[in-house]
Enzyme design. Structure first.
Site, short mmCIF file in Angstrom:
data_model
loop_
_atom_site.label_atom_id
_atom_site.label_comp_id
_atom_site.label_asym_id
_atom_site.label_seq_id
_atom_site.Cartn_x
_atom_site.Cartn_y
_atom_site.Cartn_z
N GLU A 166 0.82 -1.22 0.00
CA GLU A 166 0.00 0.00 0.00
C GLU A 166 0.85 1.28 0.00
O GLU A 166 0.78 2.08 0.94
CB GLU A 166 -0.93 0.02 1.22
CG GLU A 166 -1.89 -1.14 1.29
CD GLU A 166 -2.97 -0.96 2.35
OE1 GLU A 166 -2.87 -0.01 3.15
OE2 GLU A 166 -3.92 -1.76 2.38
N GLU A 364 -5.19 -8.60 0.92
CA GLU A 364 -5.77 -8.23 2.22
C GLU A 364 -7.24 -7.94 2.01
O GLU A 364 -7.64 -7.32 1.02
CB GLU A 364 -5.14 -6.97 2.83
CG GLU A 364 -3.79 -7.14 3.45
CD GLU A 364 -3.25 -5.86 4.08
OE1 GLU A 364 -4.05 -5.05 4.61
OE2 GLU A 364 -2.02 -5.67 4.03
#
Ligand code: BGP
Length: 466
Positions: A166, A364
Site C-alpha cells: 500500500e 488483504e
C-alpha cells in the site's frame, strides 16, 4: 461445494513485521519512524500502546507458524523489517536478523506454507527518514541495496516478493492527512514521495531481474474503487480524478510502465508535479510486475465539490471532489468503513478489461471490530459477522474468476489480532484472538471456518459448511 475455487488457490493471511514482531528496539533492530513518533507523542496512539507491545512474533514464530498450519494456510505474507536487517539503513547487515528470518522462512516451508515476502510495509527506518525519507533519492539507492541483500539472502527459498505494501498510505498519512510520521501537510511533497516510491519499486524490480532469481516480483496496492454519486458529468469527473490520484498513480506505472496522461496534466495545471530526471521514464518502464496483490477494504464514494475552496488552505486532493455518504450504505461502525462486497468484483473486472488481466490475488481483506470479548461463548469468540464478511467477499471473487479474472488467491487481514498503527489494539482483525497481557492465543470461530474452506478449496452457503 457451491463455491469452489481453482486448483492451487492461495488460502492464507497477511501480516507485517512491525505489527507483529515486537522487540522493536531489540535483537539489533534500530528505530523506525513509528518508534520515534511513539516516543515523542504516545498520546497519538490508542490507549498509548506502541510498536513494542505486539503478539511477539520475534519470540513466538514457531508456535505461530504451527497455528497457521492449524488454520490450513497454504501461503502467508509478512514483511521483512529494513531497520532490523540493516539497522542504519545502508550499512552492515545484522546477523541476528538474518537468523530470525531464515528460521521463519524455513519453518514456513517445512509446514508446507509458501512464504510471500514484502520488503516495505510502512516502516521507514528512522536513519533513512533523517535523510529525508522518500523525498531524498539517496534513500531509493539504499532501498535498492536492501532489496538486493534480501534477494541474495532469501531468494533461494522465497519465490513471491512484493516491493511495497500500500505505497499510497504513507503518502496520505505522512504528507497529507496527518496519520503517519512525519505529519506533514504538503501536496507537492506528497507527490514527490509517491513518485520516488514508484522509482524505488522499479529499482528493486530491476535488481530482481538482474539477479535472475527463481521466482516472481510484484507489489501490493490498496485499490479503492471510486464510485460517483450519480452519472452527472460533474460527479463522473470527480470520481475519475479521485481514481487517478489514489489508484492509478501506482496501478498504471506498475502494470503499464507509465503514468496516466490525465494525471500528469492535472498535477501540472496546479503546479504540483514532482521533479523528474533523465532516465526516470526508462526506470519506471522496467518496474512492470509479475504479480499484483490487491488489498480491498472499502469503496470510495465521491461527488463533485459543491462548496468553494478556501484560497488560503493548502492544496489537497479534495480540491477535485467531495466524499459522498450513500444513504443506506452498510457500515463497519468500529472502523468507520463501508462494507461493499461487489467492490472486489469491480476491481478484478477493471484489471481484466483495462489492464490485460494480470496475475493477481486478494492480498488483504478484513474486518476490524472493537471489544470482541462480548462475543465470547464457551471461551471462544463467535465472530459470525466476520464469517459473513469473508464469505460474501469470496462469492464476488468467485464470480470474477468464473468470468475469467486471473485471481489466484485470497489472503485475509490478518492471522492474529495485531498492532494497528495509531489504532493500537482497538479494532481486532485476527482469525486468532490475542490476550495482549498473557500472550495467550485462541482460535476464533472465523479461523475454524476458514480452515475448513481452505481444506475444501471452497464452501457452501455459510450455515451448510460444517
Ligand atoms: C491495511 C494495512 C495493514 C492493516 C490494515 C487494517 O491498510 O496494510 O497494515 O493495518 O490496513 O487497517 P487498520 O489497521 O488501519 O485498521
Amino acid at each position: 461445494m457451491k463455491y469452489s475455487f481453482p486448483d492451487n488457490f492461495w488460502w492464507g493471511s497477511a501480516s507485517s513485521a512491525l505489527q507483529t514482531e515486537g522487540e522493536s528496539l531489540g535483537g539489533g533492530k534500530s528505530a523506525t519512524i513509528w518508534d520515534t513518533w511513539y516516543a515523542q507523542q504516545p498520546w497519538r496512539f490508542h490507549q498509548q500502546i506502541g510498536p513494542a507491545e505486539t503478539s511477539g512474533f520475534y519470540q513466538h514464530w514457531h508456535e505461530d507458524i504451527a497455528l497457521l498450519k492449524r488454520l490450513n494456510h497454504n501461503s502467508f505474507r509478512t514483511s521483512l523489517s529494513w531497520s532490523r536487517l540493516i539497522p542504519d539503513g545502508s550499512g552492515e547487515v545484522n546477523p541476528e536478523a538474518v537468523t530470525f528470518y531464515n528460521n521463519v522462512i524455513d519453518e514456513l516451508l517445512t509446514q508446507g506454507i509458501t512464504p510471500f515476502i514484502t520488503l516495505f510495509h510502512f516502516d521507514m527506518p528512522m536513519a533513512m527518514q533523517e535523510q529525508g525519507g522518500w523525498e531524498n533519492r539517496e534513500v531509493i539507492t539504499a532501498f535498492r541495496r536492501y532489496a538486493g541483500i534480501c534477494f541474495e539472502l532469501f531468494g533461494d527459498r522465497v519465490s513471491h516478493w512484493f516491493t511495497f505494501n500500500e505505497p499510497i498510505v504513507p503518502v496520505e498519512g505522512g504528507y497529507l492527512y496527518d496519520f503517519h510520521y512525519p505529519n506533514i501537510v504538503d501536496f507537492k511533497r506528497a507527490a514527490t514521495v509517491a513518485y520516488h516510491t514508484v522509482l524505488a519499486h522499479a529499482s528493486a524490480v530491476q535488481a530482481y531481474r538482474t539477479g535472475q532469481y527463481n521466482g516472481e516480483i510484484g507489489i501490493v496496492l490498496n485499490l479503492t474503487p471510486s464510485y460517483p454519486r450519480s452519472q452527472n458529468p460533474a460527479d463522473l469527473t470527480a470520481a475519475h480524478r479521485a481514481d487517478l490520484l489514489f489508484n492509478r498513480s501506482f496501478l498504471d506505472p506498475v502494470l503499464r510502465g507509465e503514468y496516466p496522461e490525465d494525471l500528469v496534466v492535472l498535477l501540472k495545471e496546479h503546479g504540483q508535479l514532482p521533479e523528474c530526471q533523465p532516465g526516470d521514464a526508462a526506470l519506471i518502464a522496467d518496474g512492470k510486475i509479475d504479480l499484483l496483490g490487491v488489498n480491498y477494504y472499502q469503496p470510495r464514494r465521491v461527488k463533485c465539490r459543491d462548496s468553494a475552496i478556501n484560497p488560503e488552505a493548502p492544496f489537497m486532493p479534495e480540491w477535485f471532489f467531495d466524499s459522498y455518504e450513500m444513504p443506506g450504505r452498510k457500515m463497519n461502525p468500529w472502523r468507520g468503513w463501508e462494507i461493499y462486497e461487489p467492490g472486489i468484483y469491480d476491481i478484478l473486472t477493471n484489471l481484466r478489461e483495462n489492464y490485460g488481466n494480470p496475475r493477481c490475488f486478494i492480498s488483504e481483506n478484513g474486518m476490524g471490530v472493537e471489544n470482541e470479548q462480548r462475543f465470547i461463548q464457551n471461551g471462544k469468540i463467535e465472530d459470525d459477522y466476520r464469517i459473513e464478511f469473508i464469505s460474501e467477499h469470496l462469492k464476488w471473487l468467485h464470480k470474477g474468476i468464473s468470468e475469467g479474472c486471473n485471481c489466484l488467491g485470497y489472503h485475509m487481514w490478518t492471522f492474529i489480532d495485531n498492532w494497528s498503527w495509531c489504532n493500537g489494539y482497538k479494532n481486532r482483525y485476527g482469525f486468532i484472538q490475542l490476550d495482549l497481557a498473557s500472550q495467550k492465543r485462541i482460535v476464533k470461530k472465523s479461523g475454524e471456518w476458514f480452515a475448513t474452506a481452505s481444506v475444501n478449496n471452497g464452501f457452501n452457503e455459510v450455515n451448510e459448511n460444517d
